[in-house]
Design a protein around this motif. Structure first.
Motif, PDB file in Angstrom:
ATOM      1  N   VAL A 171      39.838  30.525  45.101  1.00 42.32           N
ATOM      2  CA  VAL A 171      41.130  30.016  44.508  1.00 42.32           C
ATOM      3  C   VAL A 171      41.847  30.795  43.572  1.00 42.32           C
ATOM      4  N   VAL A 172      40.993  31.515  42.885  1.00 47.06           N
ATOM      5  CA  VAL A 172      41.561  32.469  41.650  1.00 47.06           C
ATOM      6  C   VAL A 172      42.072  33.813  42.342  1.00 47.06           C
ATOM      7  N   ARG A 173      41.370  34.263  43.469  1.00 46.28           N
ATOM      8  CA  ARG A 173      41.886  35.231  44.299  1.00 46.28           C
ATOM      9  C   ARG A 173      43.107  35.089  44.858  1.00 46.28           C
ATOM     10  N   ILE A 174      43.294  33.878  45.479  1.00 45.00           N
ATOM     11  CA  ILE A 174      44.560  33.346  46.070  1.00 45.00           C
ATOM     12  C   ILE A 174      45.816  33.033  45.003  1.00 45.00           C
ATOM     13  N   THR A 175      45.334  32.592  44.025  1.00 45.24           N
ATOM     14  CA  THR A 175      46.239  32.545  42.784  1.00 45.24           C
ATOM     15  C   THR A 175      46.718  33.913  42.433  1.00 45.24           C
TER      16      THR A 175
ATOM     17  N   LEU B  74      21.307  41.918  44.192  1.00 45.11           N
ATOM     18  CA  LEU B  74      22.645  41.362  44.112  1.00 45.11           C
ATOM     19  C   LEU B  74      23.546  42.232  43.070  1.00 45.11           C
ATOM     20  N   LEU B  75      22.917  42.616  41.993  1.00 45.34           N
ATOM     21  CA  LEU B  75      23.835  43.050  40.894  1.00 45.34           C
ATOM     22  C   LEU B  75      24.353  44.641  41.402  1.00 45.34           C
ATOM     23  N   LEU B  76      23.252  45.125  42.158  1.00 40.69           N
ATOM     24  CA  LEU B  76      23.666  46.764  42.683  1.00 40.69           C
ATOM     25  C   LEU B  76      24.595  46.319  43.877  1.00 40.69           C
ATOM     26  N   LEU B  77      24.590  45.323  44.495  1.00 42.13           N
ATOM     27  CA  LEU B  77      25.618  45.018  45.637  1.00 42.13           C
ATOM     28  C   LEU B  77      27.017  44.816  44.952  1.00 42.13           C
ATOM     29  N   GLY B  78      27.277  44.194  44.188  1.00 44.00           N
ATOM     30  CA  GLY B  78      28.163  43.682  43.416  1.00 44.00           C
ATOM     31  C   GLY B  78      28.974  44.936  42.915  1.00 44.00           C
ATOM     32  N   LEU B  79      28.320  45.811  42.111  1.00 47.82           N
ATOM     33  CA  LEU B  79      29.143  47.153  41.599  1.00 47.82           C
ATOM     34  C   LEU B  79      29.173  47.770  42.690  1.00 47.82           C
ATOM     35  N   ALA B  80      28.341  48.203  43.678  1.00 50.25           N
ATOM     36  CA  ALA B  80      28.756  48.788  44.725  1.00 50.25           C
ATOM     37  C   ALA B  80      30.042  48.400  45.641  1.00 50.25           C
ATOM     38  N   ALA B  81      29.814  47.347  45.913  1.00 55.78           N
ATOM     39  CA  ALA B  81      31.292  46.590  46.599  1.00 55.78           C
ATOM     40  C   ALA B  81      32.419  46.800  45.745  1.00 55.78           C
ATOM     41  N   LYS B  82      32.271  46.517  44.365  1.00 54.41           N
ATOM     42  CA  LYS B  82      33.556  47.015  43.385  1.00 54.41           C
ATOM     43  C   LYS B  82      33.957  48.566  43.749  1.00 54.41           C
ATOM     44  N   LEU B  83      32.777  49.399  43.761  1.00 55.60           N
ATOM     45  CA  LEU B  83      33.173  50.847  43.704  1.00 55.60           C
ATOM     46  C   LEU B  83      33.739  51.287  45.021  1.00 55.60           C
ATOM     47  N   VAL B  84      33.423  50.419  46.120  1.00 56.88           N
ATOM     48  CA  VAL B  84      34.110  50.677  47.483  1.00 56.88           C
ATOM     49  C   VAL B  84      35.486  50.337  47.367  1.00 56.88           C
ATOM     50  N   LEU B  85      35.614  49.102  47.091  1.00 63.18           N
ATOM     51  CA  LEU B  85      37.089  48.403  47.040  1.00 63.18           C
ATOM     52  C   LEU B  85      38.077  49.362  46.082  1.00 63.18           C
TER      53      LEU B  85
ATOM     54  N   PRO C  64      42.330  55.177  40.977  1.00 67.73           N
ATOM     55  CA  PRO C  64      42.240  53.692  41.657  1.00 67.73           C
ATOM     56  C   PRO C  64      43.207  53.367  42.638  1.00 67.73           C
ATOM     57  N   ARG C  65      42.915  52.763  43.651  1.00 67.84           N
ATOM     58  CA  ARG C  65      43.852  52.263  44.752  1.00 67.84           C
ATOM     59  C   ARG C  65      44.472  50.983  44.144  1.00 67.84           C
ATOM     60  N   SER C  66      45.753  50.625  44.664  1.00 68.27           N
ATOM     61  CA  SER C  66      46.305  49.231  44.356  1.00 68.27           C
ATOM     62  C   SER C  66      45.405  48.218  45.093  1.00 68.27           C
ATOM     63  N   GLN C  67      44.999  47.224  44.445  1.00 65.22           N
ATOM     64  CA  GLN C  67      44.017  46.201  44.981  1.00 65.22           C
ATOM     65  C   GLN C  67      44.903  44.664  45.121  1.00 65.22           C
ATOM     66  N   GLU C  68      46.024  44.852  45.083  1.00 64.56           N
ATOM     67  CA  GLU C  68      46.923  43.470  44.925  1.00 64.56           C
ATOM     68  C   GLU C  68      46.958  43.084  46.572  1.00 64.56           C
ATOM     69  N   ARG C  69      47.350  44.037  47.466  1.00 63.51           N
ATOM     70  CA  ARG C  69      47.414  43.495  48.649  1.00 63.51           C
ATOM     71  C   ARG C  69      45.999  43.596  49.577  1.00 63.51           C
TER      72      ARG C  69
ATOM     73  N   GLY D  65      41.927  50.754  33.383  1.00 64.55           N
ATOM     74  CA  GLY D  65      41.546  49.218  33.162  1.00 64.55           C
ATOM     75  C   GLY D  65      40.840  48.707  34.040  1.00 64.55           C
ATOM     76  N   VAL D  66      40.792  47.181  33.748  1.00 64.47           N
ATOM     77  CA  VAL D  66      40.167  46.413  34.730  1.00 64.47           C
ATOM     78  C   VAL D  66      40.929  45.868  36.006  1.00 64.47           C
ATOM     79  N   ARG D  67      40.189  46.236  37.056  1.00 60.51           N
ATOM     80  CA  ARG D  67      40.982  45.877  38.479  1.00 60.51           C
ATOM     81  C   ARG D  67      40.518  44.441  38.916  1.00 60.51           C
ATOM     82  N   TRP D  68      41.179  43.481  38.542  1.00 57.89           N
ATOM     83  CA  TRP D  68      40.813  42.187  38.572  1.00 57.89           C
ATOM     84  C   TRP D  68      40.628  41.725  40.210  1.00 57.89           C
TER      85      TRP D  68
END
Length: 801
Positions: free
Chosen positions: A325-329, A190-201, A271-276, A141-144
């Motif tokens: 803010v959304v991320r902190i929430t 910027l599009l390539l950067l965003g997708l690559a950043a999500k892949l790395v994370l 995928p790794r856990s992204q919550e922490r 699923g989506v890793r928010w």
């Protein structure tokens, strides 16, 4: 996941097969050789000054495209569409580089925009689609968390792109199409950067192929940033060779990633856990968020004086703030969930601890208590006994009682095991009622109980044991309005000196066995002399195991005489045991041992076979002995064995002895006890043609009424009636047995005739048959054969006896 694992194994299998076909394991190092060769080519590009150098970039791009396709062929990633999209994007770059390099090599001004720009921009959607396809293959699923983090990084970098690329372009004097193409490049980056950043994370760069893949994206973005920022600021790119080198390096990184063996697993990652958020990740997210404020505070490019650009950067900062803010929430919600889960785990742990404690208590109780009666079990009793014996005062006032129920097996067999279990429970309650509160009462075996009594003071141990015997005087009321009478035997040990629990239990067991031997329903106090008798019995049991292999057993025969004529009608087979170096052991000594140890079954079968073999021999060698019958004594254990009728049938078949000539002698008490089993087996034996004789009649239940119901053909009057002085009472009883036998068509034999007076008295009463030392002692087979030939007159007119 099973499908992914299977795909991974298939991919790995293809990779291994391919590697096996390549000499020297070249597959594992191909990616390194590609990088090394490409680096040499890039160095050559920087050194060479000829115009042809501008064609090196398209050559490297073409090579990267080819090795991506080779890597897909070698490693077989499943699915492989993401790598084909990367190959398509690199192919577009190749054609664009050919066009761009051709203009440069020819020394012609490159038009802007040109067909190369169209191809360059068309490659970015291919790369973006490849990244999306690669992450979609991981599922889950989506890793928010990763989406928000990638968005924060992309928005932070977009402030730099606006300040250093977009803003100079907008302030220039480009027409609409060149401006649109110029702005399309940073947006694509910027599009390539965003997708690559999500892949790395999401992936965490756990594979070398992904690390090389990330290096490709990084080199591409760095080259674009350097080229387009300087182009926008000055109108001409600064350090174009550096930008070209970075683009060529990006081709090398992408191709090397496709050649690396770990490339097959890039589509099967979990995928790794992204919550922490780790510290490093917090730093990566914080730095881009500061770019906008720094640009405004430093007034880079005079941004504060230009409202449209200040608003644009402020808008980006606002969007970035919303994401933060959304991320902190999201983190706060995750923290709440984690706290709830922690509380739930704590409650679960508390419940588990309580259950574990309760279970441990139950297991401890079960480990030291009998499941049926609830009394202490053998383990706890031994523990308590060891503790009692370790006390200094224990030898002066400690008593150990072993209690065994008499005839409990007969109750189990006749009334069923559930009734037997209910009786054991009731017995346990009565024993607890007889014991003192400080005593330990345990069930240590099937129908065996034990009592440990400390500090008996002046009460003798045997007197104390009588309290328990008294509890068996009343019948035991069970369910179904059934009452059962049962007695018990008790072995008592008074511990008068220090000893071990093994010795104490052994002495109590010897005393219990003595109580059984002396008539049951009694308590016997251990005496050292009992131990000697028990040891003698143990030696007999040990030697008896080897009696058959050593040919120490023999069969003797005592004739049965027709009293009116003095003729021999049958013989009784009697077992004898003579050990080397010992005097003959009487049957009344070793037969009970054989029954106790189970040796009665092989020994009894051997006696039966020998008796039938000797009987068959007499029938063949002595013409007048063809009507002779052979009687064999049968133990109660033999008769209750379900295999015994088959054993008799097999012996008759092997020896050829007529079934009508075989008499099986069974004691009266055996026939009356467990009537269901004995009746079934005696009927099976009589169906074979074998006759049944009631041995020792009058010593068991002494009821003539039983003769009507017992499955028998012959009655043997016990010798105790014959040996007594011939009183009117004895004569009347013998006459009654004879009358009942005659009425029921039973033959009658009197045992133990030793004097002429006894023989004459029995003849006068009308007893038809008798045996005893008056006529002949038991004889060996050869002596019997001589006796029958020289002295006996056979009676062929009564073949049924």
């Amino acid at each position: 996941m099973h499908g992914d694992e299977q795909a991974a194994r298939l991919a790995s299998g293809h990779s291994e097969d391919t590697q096996a076909r390549l000499p020297g394991g070249i597959l594992n190092s191909a990616w390194w050789w590609f990088l090394a060769a490409g680096a040499v080519v890039i160095v050559g590009y920087l050194v060479v000054t000829a115009p042809v150098r501008h064609l090196i970039s398209p050559v490297l791009a073409a090579c990267a495209t080819a090795v991506i396709l080779v890597g897909v062929r070698w490693h077989r990633p499943r699915p492989s569409r993401s790598w084909y999209l990367f190959a398509a994007g690199t192919g577009l770059f190749t054609v664009a580089d050919v066009i761009f390099g051709g203009f440069q090599a020819a020394g012609t001004l490159v038009p802007f925009p040109s067909p190369a720009d169209v191809l360059y921009l068309a490659a970015y959607p291919c790369f973006a689609a490849g990244l999306v396809s690669l992450m979609a293959a991981w599922g889950r699923g989506v890793r928010w968390g990763a989406v928000l983090d990638a968005g924060i990084i992309t928005l932070g970098m977009s402030t730099l792109a606006w300040a250093f690329i977009v803003m100079p372009y907008l302030r220039g004097h480009l027409s609409a199409l060149p401006l649109a193409v110029s702005l399309a490049y940073p947006l694509a980056d910027l599009l390539l950067l965003g997708l690559a950043a999500k892949l790395v994370l999401v992936s965490g760069l756990r594979l070398p192929a992904l690390a090389l893949f990330t290096a490709w994206v990084g080199a591409t973005l760095a080259a674009d940033a350097l080229y387009y920022s300087t182009l926008a600021a000055t109108g001409a790119p600064i350090a174009a060779d550096v930008s070209s080198s970075l683009w060529m390096a990006s081709y090398l990184f992408l191709g090397a990633g496709a050649l690396h063996p770990s490339m097959a697993r890039t589509t099967q990652l979990v995928p790794r856990s992204q919550e922490r958020l780790s510290r490093a990740r917090v730093s990566v997210l914080t730095l881009p968020a500061l770019f906008g404020p720094v640009l405004l505070i430093a007034d880079v490019g005079g941004v504060r004086g230009q409202a449209i650009h200040a608003v644009a950067i402020a808008s980006i900062m606002a969007a970035l703030t919303v994401l933060l803010v959304v991320r902190i929430t999201l983190l706060a919600r995750f923290a709440e969930v984690q706290a709830d889960q922690a509380q739930a785990r704590a409650r679960t742990a508390e419940d588990a601890l309580r259950q574990r404690t309760s279970l441990q208590q139950q297991l401890t109780h079960q480990a030291f208590h009998d499941a049926l009666t609830g009394l202490a079990n053998r383990a706890l009793f031994v523990q308590q006994l060891e503790h009692a014996l370790s006390r200094p005062a224990a030898p002066r006032n400690t008593a150990l009682l072993l209690i065994d129920l008499d005839g409990f097996k007969d109750i189990n067999d006749s009334l069923s095991h559930p009734v037997g279990d209910e009786l054991l429970i009731t017995v346990g309650h009565r024993l607890l009622g007889a014991a003192r509160r400080s005593d330990t009462v345990a069930r240590v075996g099937g129908d065996e109980f034990a009592v440990l009594a400390e500090d008996l003071k002046e009460t003798p141990a045997k007197t104390y044991a009588q309290r328990f015997l008294d509890r068996f005087r009343e019948p035991f009321a069970l369910s179904g309005h059934r009452s059962v009478f049962i007695t018990a035997s008790i072995g008592v040990v008074t511990i008068t000196e220090p000893t071990t629990f093994n010795d104490a239990l052994r002495d109590a067991d010897i005393a219990l066995y003595t109580a059984k031997e002396r008539g049951r329903d009694r308590a016997e106090l251990f005496d050292p002399a009992m131990s000697l008798g028990r040891q003698s019995r143990a030696r007999i049991a040990q030697d008896l195991r080897y009696a058959l292999p050593r040919d120490e057993l023999t069969v003797h025969y005592q004739p049965v005489i027709h009293l009116p004529t003095g003729r021999v009608t049958s013989v009784e087979a009697l077992l004898r045991w003579e050990r080397e170096g010992h005097s003959p052991t009487p049957p009344e000594v070793f037969v009970p041992v054989a029954e106790e140890t189970g040796l009665i079954h092989p020994i009894g079968a051997w006696v039966l076979r020998e008796a039938c073999r000797h009987g068959r021999h007499l029938h063949h060698t002595i013409p007048k002995a063809q009507a002779l019958s052979v009687a064999v004594n049968v133990s109660g254990q033999q008769l209750k064995d379900h295999r015994f009728p088959d054993t008799v049938q097999q012996v008759l078949r092997e020896t050829g002895f007529p079934p009508a000539s075989l008499i099986l002698e069974i004691t009266e008490s055996t026939l009356v006890t467990d009537t269901d089993t004995t009746s079934t087996h005696t009927r099976a034996l009589r169906d074979l043609g074998v006759r049944i004789s009631i041995d020792d009649f009058g010593t068991g239940y002494s009821s003539l009424a039983y003769l009507r119901d017992l499955p028998a053909d012959i009655v043997k009057i016990d010798q105790s009636f014959v040996l007594r002085g011939g009183s009117d009472t004895d004569n009347s009883l013998i006459q009654a047995i004879l009358d009942v036998g005659h009425a029921l068509e039973l033959d009658v034999i009197a045992e133990g005739i030793e004097t002429p007076h006894q023989a004459e008295r029995l003849r006068s009463l009308g007893c038809p048959h008798g045996q005893g030392f008056y006529y002949s002692p038991p004889m060996a087979p050869k002596a019997l054969e001589a006796y029958l030939v020289t002295q006996a007159i056979l009676t062929p007119t009564r073949p049924h006896l």
